[in-house]
Write a protein that holds these residues in place. Structure first.
Motif, short mmCIF file in Angstrom:
data_model
loop_
_atom_site.label_atom_id
_atom_site.label_comp_id
_atom_site.label_asym_id
_atom_site.label_seq_id
_atom_site.Cartn_x
_atom_site.Cartn_y
_atom_site.Cartn_z
N PHE A 230 -5.14 6.98 -7.24
CA PHE A 230 -4.41 5.65 -7.79
C PHE A 230 -5.16 5.42 -9.35
O PHE A 230 -4.51 4.96 -9.86
N THR B 38 1.03 -1.20 0.09
CA THR B 38 -0.08 0.27 -0.28
C THR B 38 0.85 1.54 0.05
O THR B 38 1.70 1.58 0.81
N SER B 39 0.39 2.07 -0.97
CA SER B 39 1.47 3.18 -1.26
C SER B 39 1.72 4.30 -0.12
O SER B 39 2.88 4.63 0.11
N SER B 40 0.93 4.63 0.16
CA SER B 40 0.28 5.34 1.29
C SER B 40 1.12 5.01 2.78
O SER B 40 1.28 6.12 3.20
N THR C 87 3.30 3.76 -5.86
CA THR C 87 3.57 4.31 -6.32
C THR C 87 5.42 4.73 -6.54
O THR C 87 5.98 4.49 -5.52
N THR C 88 5.30 5.75 -7.12
CA THR C 88 7.26 5.74 -8.39
C THR C 88 7.77 6.99 -6.95
O THR C 88 8.86 7.98 -6.90
N LEU D 211 5.22 5.33 2.13
CA LEU D 211 5.27 6.62 2.03
C LEU D 211 5.67 7.18 3.56
O LEU D 211 6.75 7.97 4.30
N LEU E 57 7.97 7.39 -4.23
CA LEU E 57 9.34 6.26 -3.62
C LEU E 57 10.47 6.85 -4.04
O LEU E 57 11.51 7.37 -2.80
N ASP F 244 7.09 -1.24 -10.26
CA ASP F 244 6.29 0.21 -9.26
C ASP F 244 4.83 0.62 -10.70
O ASP F 244 5.33 0.07 -11.59
N THR F 245 4.23 2.17 -10.86
CA THR F 245 2.63 2.10 -11.50
C THR F 245 4.29 1.68 -12.29
O THR F 245 3.28 2.05 -14.46
N ALA G 90 4.52 -2.06 -2.35
CA ALA G 90 3.83 -0.52 -2.66
C ALA G 90 3.77 0.00 -4.28
O ALA G 90 5.47 -0.79 -4.82
N HIS H 5 13.14 0.76 -3.53
CA HIS H 5 11.58 -0.07 -3.77
C HIS H 5 12.99 -0.90 -5.10
O HIS H 5 13.04 -0.51 -5.85
#
Length: 403
Positions: free
Chosen positions: A177, A105-107, A130-131, A110, A133, A148-149, A128, A144
């Motif tokens: 997202f 989970t990205s949130s 999200t880039t 982070l 990070l 990633d996305t 997770a 990471h």
């Protein structure tokens, strides 16, 4: 004699410099935390299976590092950043945990990366997407490790166009997202000569996709891109199967889906689905051997999150061994410098922004009749080289990579 003495001193000094520093391990134990979702929508995505992968890495490393024991602890963050933050602070401040990994989970990722930066502790994210990070919120101690996305968009968007899927319609979750995933994938579709003929947004956690799927079907697009995740993706695929969308010639592309979710969905509903992963257990003899060992202890084959966690733990321990200490600055420096060569990644490299760069794979789920066994789900359609799959660190927005 004086010249000989000076020469002897110089040789001894050079030899001393070549030796590793005396081993220094805080609290006489190296402690690794696996923090992820173990009871919610991503429990199969990583879950307790990532913990098992971490234990496998410790066992394969030999159970000790620098003659000190290795311990792996785990907890469920329930996909809530506040809960994750509280656990991370307790682990760092009271339980002497040296590094936290997985972080589905990205949130959550982070939040924990922010705390790790504050505490000068290493975090390695495998769960997770999200880039961010490794972009504007990068950290000198943050890494990471799996997907990633950007990699998903390149793999499923760009590579699928090159395999004939040159017109797209997006079915997108109506929140940030989903928008980001649609936008990034659409850009790669267009850059590779394809077109986006339309899109429709659906509420998060909706149960009825019929009207959205009818719009996608009527668009005539060769590919229906599912810019959502978890149960939203699974439910959309199930209902697409009921509409006979794949059987009628259109392709479904799941932009965030792994082997674990494919297995949960079943081959009948998932057949023909295109997706991108960074690991598949049946690619070669080495991955098959790892997959079998993982299956023997868990009853399932690993996806890229679980195999990535194995790799992250193993590489961290190699870095501790190389530097002769678990001190954060030294280990982080080694992680940036050391190539990654294990069952998960070959010739992987870590950029200045903490992004581990390695090859990704475009997959297609087989028809049930083509499967040789229960977990024989994928045909590998294409390999996406790491330098194409991931953002150039210098262009990532990370201040550490622009110096």
């Amino acid at each position: 004699m004086k010249k000989i003495a000076i020469a002897s001193i110089a040789i001894m000094a050079a030899a001393a410099a070549a030796l590793p520093a005396q081993a220094e391990v805080s609290d006489d134990i190296v402690k690794i935390g696996i923090l992820n979702d173990q009871s919610g929508v991503y429990a199969d995505f990583g879950g307790t299976w990532s913990y098992e992968a971490a234990l496998m890495a410790v066992e394969d490393f030999g159970g000790t590092v620098l003659d000190k024991p290795i311990e792996v602890v785990t907890a469920d963050h329930q996909n809530k950043p506040d809960i994750a933050a509280n656990i991370a602070r307790q682990w760092y401040d009271q339980d002497q945990v040296d590094t936290i990994m997985e972080l589905t989970t990205s949130s959550v990722a982070l939040a924990v990366q922010g705390i790790s930066k504050e505490k000068k502790k290493i975090d390695i994210v495998t769960g997770a997407a999200t880039t961010t990070l490794t972009g504007e919120q990068c950290s000198p101690y943050g890494f990471h490790w799996a997907y990633d996305t950007h990699a998903l968009a390149v793999g499923t968007g760009g590579a699928l166009v090159n395999n004939g899927g040159d017109s797209w319609f997006f079915l997108t979750a109506d929140y940030a997202f989903g928008y980001s995933l649609e936008e990034q994938t659409g850009n790669f579709v267009k850059e590779n000569g394809g077109s986006v003929v339309g899109s429709v947004r659906h509420p998060l956690s909706t149960t009825d996709y019929s009207s959205f799927l009818l719009q996608a079907q009527a668009s005539g697009a060769k590919v229906i891109g599912l810019a959502n995740a978890g149960l939203d993706t699974a439910n959309a695929i199930k209902q697409a199967s009921e509409f006979g969308i794949v059987q009628s010639g259109q392709r479904l592309a799941a932009l965030l889906f792994t082997l674990a979710e494919v297995h949960g969905l079943g081959a009948e509903a998932a057949q023909g689905l295109s997706l991108t992963e960074g690991f598949y257990w049946d690619r070669n003899d080495e991955t098959r051997e790892f997959g079998k060992r993982f299956f023997d202890r868990t009853g399932r084959m690993p996806n890229m999150i679980q195999a990535g966690t194995y790799s992250a733990v193993l590489q961290y321990l190699k870095a501790v061994e190389k530097t002769g200490t678990d001190e954060t600055e030294a280990v982080a420096k080694a992680l940036h410098e050391m190539p990654v060569n294990d069952v998960f990644a070959k010739n992987g490299k870590v950029g200045a922004n903490g992004r581990m760069i390695y090859d990704m794979y475009l997959m297609e789920v087989k028809k049930p009749g083509d499967m040789a066994g229960d977990w024989d789900y994928y045909n590998v359609l294409d390999t996406v080289p790491g330098d194409k799959a991931f953002i150039d660190p210098a262009k990532s927005g990370c201040p550490l990579a622009s110096n």
